[in-house]
Design a protein around this motif. Sequence first.
Motif, PDB file in Angstrom:
ATOM      1  N   ASP B 282       0.823  -1.196   0.000  1.00 51.50           N
ATOM      2  CA  ASP B 282       0.000   0.000   0.000  1.00 51.50           C
ATOM      3  C   ASP B 282       0.871   1.265   0.000  1.00 51.50           C
ATOM      4  N   GLY B 283       0.810   2.032  -1.075  1.00 47.31           N
ATOM      5  CA  GLY B 283       1.618   3.259  -1.154  1.00 47.31           C
ATOM      6  C   GLY B 283       0.886   4.472  -0.636  1.00 47.31           C
ATOM      7  N   PHE B 292       4.231   7.364  -1.268  1.00 46.54           N
ATOM      8  CA  PHE B 292       4.516   8.438  -2.225  1.00 46.54           C
ATOM      9  C   PHE B 292       3.305   8.540  -3.139  1.00 46.54           C
ATOM     10  N   LYS B 293       3.246   9.607  -3.923  1.00 46.91           N
ATOM     11  CA  LYS B 293       2.083   9.788  -4.790  1.00 46.91           C
ATOM     12  C   LYS B 293       2.287   9.127  -6.152  1.00 46.91           C
ATOM     13  N   TYR B 294       3.420   9.407  -6.807  1.00 42.96           N
ATOM     14  CA  TYR B 294       3.698   8.814  -8.119  1.00 42.96           C
ATOM     15  C   TYR B 294       4.984   8.007  -8.043  1.00 42.96           C
ATOM     16  N   VAL B 299       3.584   6.628 -12.615  1.00 40.80           N
ATOM     17  CA  VAL B 299       2.313   5.925 -12.378  1.00 40.80           C
ATOM     18  C   VAL B 299       1.840   6.224 -10.948  1.00 40.80           C
ATOM     19  N   LEU B 300       0.542   6.511 -10.824  1.00 40.03           N
ATOM     20  CA  LEU B 300      -0.063   6.818  -9.523  1.00 40.03           C
ATOM     21  C   LEU B 300       0.048   5.602  -8.602  1.00 40.03           C
ATOM     22  N   THR B 301       0.411   5.863  -7.359  1.00 36.09           N
ATOM     23  CA  THR B 301       0.513   4.744  -6.409  1.00 36.09           C
ATOM     24  C   THR B 301      -0.893   4.278  -6.016  1.00 36.09           C
ATOM     25  N   GLN B 302      -0.986   3.125  -5.351  1.00 41.75           N
ATOM     26  CA  GLN B 302      -2.290   2.571  -4.975  1.00 41.75           C
ATOM     27  C   GLN B 302      -2.139   1.595  -3.820  1.00 41.75           C
ATOM     28  N   LYS B 303      -3.269   1.104  -3.343  1.00 42.12           N
ATOM     29  CA  LYS B 303      -3.273   0.023  -2.353  1.00 42.12           C
ATOM     30  C   LYS B 303      -3.509  -1.270  -3.126  1.00 42.12           C
ATOM     31  N   THR B 304      -2.496  -2.096  -3.227  1.00 42.70           N
ATOM     32  CA  THR B 304      -2.561  -3.274  -4.081  1.00 42.70           C
ATOM     33  C   THR B 304      -2.794  -4.531  -3.249  1.00 42.70           C
ATOM     34  N   PRO B 305      -3.916  -5.232  -3.442  1.00 45.82           N
ATOM     35  CA  PRO B 305      -4.099  -6.496  -2.727  1.00 45.82           C
ATOM     36  C   PRO B 305      -3.175  -7.555  -3.330  1.00 45.82           C
ATOM     37  N   LEU B 306      -2.474  -8.272  -2.472  1.00 51.17           N
ATOM     38  CA  LEU B 306      -1.623  -9.360  -2.964  1.00 51.17           C
ATOM     39  C   LEU B 306      -2.287 -10.697  -2.646  1.00 51.17           C
ATOM     40  N   ILE B 307      -2.688 -10.856  -1.380  1.00 48.96           N
ATOM     41  CA  ILE B 307      -3.407 -12.064  -0.985  1.00 48.96           C
ATOM     42  C   ILE B 307      -4.736 -11.634  -0.367  1.00 48.96           C
TER      43      ILE B 307
END
Lengths: 457, 460
Positions: B282-283, B292-294, B299-307
Amino acid sequence: MAEPSSTELVDFGKRAVNFAIRRGAEEAEAFLSMLSSTSINIERGQIVRSTKRIDQGLGVRAIYRKSVGFSYTNTLSIKNIEDAATKAFKFARASRPDTKWQNLPNPRRLNETKDTYDKRLESISSDELVKMAAVMLDAVEAYDKRVLSVAGGVGTSLIHTVIVNSHGVEAYDRGTAVGCSMETIARDGNDVTPACFEVNAERIYRIDPEGVGKEAARQAVSSLKAKKIESRSLPVIFTQAAFRCLLYFTLINAVKADYVQRERSALKGKIGEKVASDLVTVYDNGLLEGGLLTRKFDGEGVPCQKTLVIEKGILKHFLYDNYSANKSGAESTGNASRTGLAPYASTPVLEASNFVFTSGNTAPDELVGEVEEGLIVYGVQGAHSSNPESGEFSVVATPVWKIEGGSVVYALRGVMLTGVIFDVLKNVSALGNNMRKIGQLVAPWIRVEDVRAVGRR
Amino acid sequence: MKDELVKTVDHGRNLGAEYVEARAQQLFKTLLTTKDGKVEVAKEGIESGAGVRVLLNGAWGFVSLGKLESKLLAEAVDGAVRLAKAASLRVKKPVKLVETRAMEDRIVAYPKKNPRDVTVEEKIDVALTMDKTIFGYDNRMKSCTIDYLDVTGTNHFVNSDGTYIEQDKLYVWSRIQASAREANIFASGREEIGSTSGFEIFNTEIPEKVGTMIAKRIINQLKAKTPKGGTFPAVIGPNVVGVFIHEAMGHLAEADLTLSGSILYDKLGKQIASDAVTVYDDGTVAGAFGSFKYDDEGVLTQKTPLIEKGELTGLMHNRETAYMLNAEPTGNARAENFRFEPIIRMRNTYLAPGDRTFEELIEGIDFGYYLKSFRGGQANLDGTFQVGIQEAYEIVKGQLGAPVRNASISGNTLETLHKVDAVGRDFELWPGRCGKGQTAFICDGGPDIRVREVIIGGGA
């Protein structure tokens, strides 16, 4: 692109030192480095990227009433250099005095070094580096189709360094390096091996990319079909790469004078005592011919030298930089290091140079042949979590193979090695005659009795 | 700066590059090191430079330059084009990038207390207060090394897709390492503080509190026993869960390493952990050290689900791996500074909290370990991991027992994730630095979790 000559670098250094003194510093030192490097990188079986870096700069240490300030810049203009000198002085004034501070080093005669610079590496083309990378890649592919070249590459670097201080130290050195490395895994159905790794680095243009590719592939293939073992104590043969990892966070710290002075070394007070097997003799050799860390002077302008650390198991000498030497009334052994991609931006840190275990006279296959039941370990994982003070370690051995009846028989998985580095040194039972340079360590294969291996229940 | 970089990028396009990006930075740093109550050195520095990356004939060329001059930038592009051409001679599968939207943005940092406005004297005070607290705690404390770093500055990014981003950088970091000795027993401990909000982090991480916590932990180790080696049930605390998730799971889900044959290679959409396990990278966590933002591909950062509930649902991507795996870029391309090209890195990686109390987690364990604080960790592509533990306790008949020193845990990532049978509700995020050929500032964390079994090494 026009780069400053060695004379210009020295002049920049002198200007910074003089300026800091004029500002009011009692002592001053300037360190300059100019580093360029090129690499060709392999990823997942192909060459896909190439990188070049050029950076140079100057760092100034200024001392005022026993406090030390430092400032650096990577823009080599007169204005920026004078600004850096002014800031270093300003920071020294803002900081707190260290009553143990004595002085920057005085000039001493430098020793000559050999095989640390190769003119051919200054002008080597990226096409030629690509060719070497291709040779290494082809060697992996030709060995066995089940092997993947995960990551690797070929690289060269060229560094110029200059040191000047207000006591008259003034020196210049240059050096080259070239190296190739390959990380592989093998995959056969559901069986995926751990990463295997081989490297060859030199100061002069004489490396063997084909050999590196072949060996990395060989390790991966023979890591397939790994088995597990029960917990027990066994003789273990450490290759240079595995031993380097273990030593770096333990013994190498324990012989540094600052660790000793600050009660962080289990070797404190043990000069003259037996700390290792009779077979073990260790030098820190900053002048080793073609050594990866060989240079004329250290990060403070002190001549590099050969220091006897352990002789036939007896602890002889610790490693000193200028500060720790002054503190103990000893002489610096030339072990102040400024490293990284921007050495000019770092202040000196006490670090070993080429850490050399002298050769034994046992051939590698005899070393294995004499083991009824044991392990041969090519790498360890997690060595940085060792206890830096006590030398206690607990690492995963990977890749690792079982030795039975004098032969390497199969790969193992999930084996931890635990113990204390000082017991390991005492239990050294044989050293090979296959000396190699792996990073800081120069050593043969080393066989150690009675190492605790923790496996699955 | 924008015009210079646009010109640089255009020059690369004119030379035939498929894609060009240019980053320029000016960074201001303050660094301090104190040892045993003394300031070893107070440092300040300015670094400026640029990194130019081109994609040509399906291969990358990258040149970094410790200078900012327009003539040199043009030469850097020429050099990058030459390098890409040389590398492309051996390309089998040309590199392609997933399309992204062109962005124009300016991200300004608004710290409550900008480290550039804080005097070096005040920074020294913070370090020496921690030092003094540690030595004052117990006379068996023997050494204390404190490093402090702050970085401020602005990053300018332009690429040939029309993106222009100007983004402030702001980091405040400190590492405290201390050791104690009693006769022949050595104990040591370390902790890190890190923030992207500002110098106000020391209002939360109060120097006296941090010092006391570290000293207490180290002194406890002096009377600790070494662990029994073998396989045991364990409760793993947030600090160790973090490093386990980062090292043993996170790296394997960095798409470049996944593609390189990590054990997650063919696991997308499959159950790789017990259904108690949900993991994010999660950025977007405000002020966290990995936020960070980018990213460094714009590319815009995001909250990325992995599991999610045990199923592997995502990987961390840059534009290159997103193209290869037909995915969206996740904003994970990061470069330490202008000297490095962006590669896939984690941000703030954590295991999501559940609903158990700590007591519920330990009550069923007859004999096991509570692993509270780590000292380093590492994992292999095959999922073999090792985490060194600096603070641990026995669990005996459902109760916390004696302290244990120099333990370490190891095992196989997937086997261990399947053995997570309960997840606690208290959540912590810890700052750290991650090395992958270059350094990235990150956080990792989670709640307490219970694992049915894990290999405990250490001791004899």
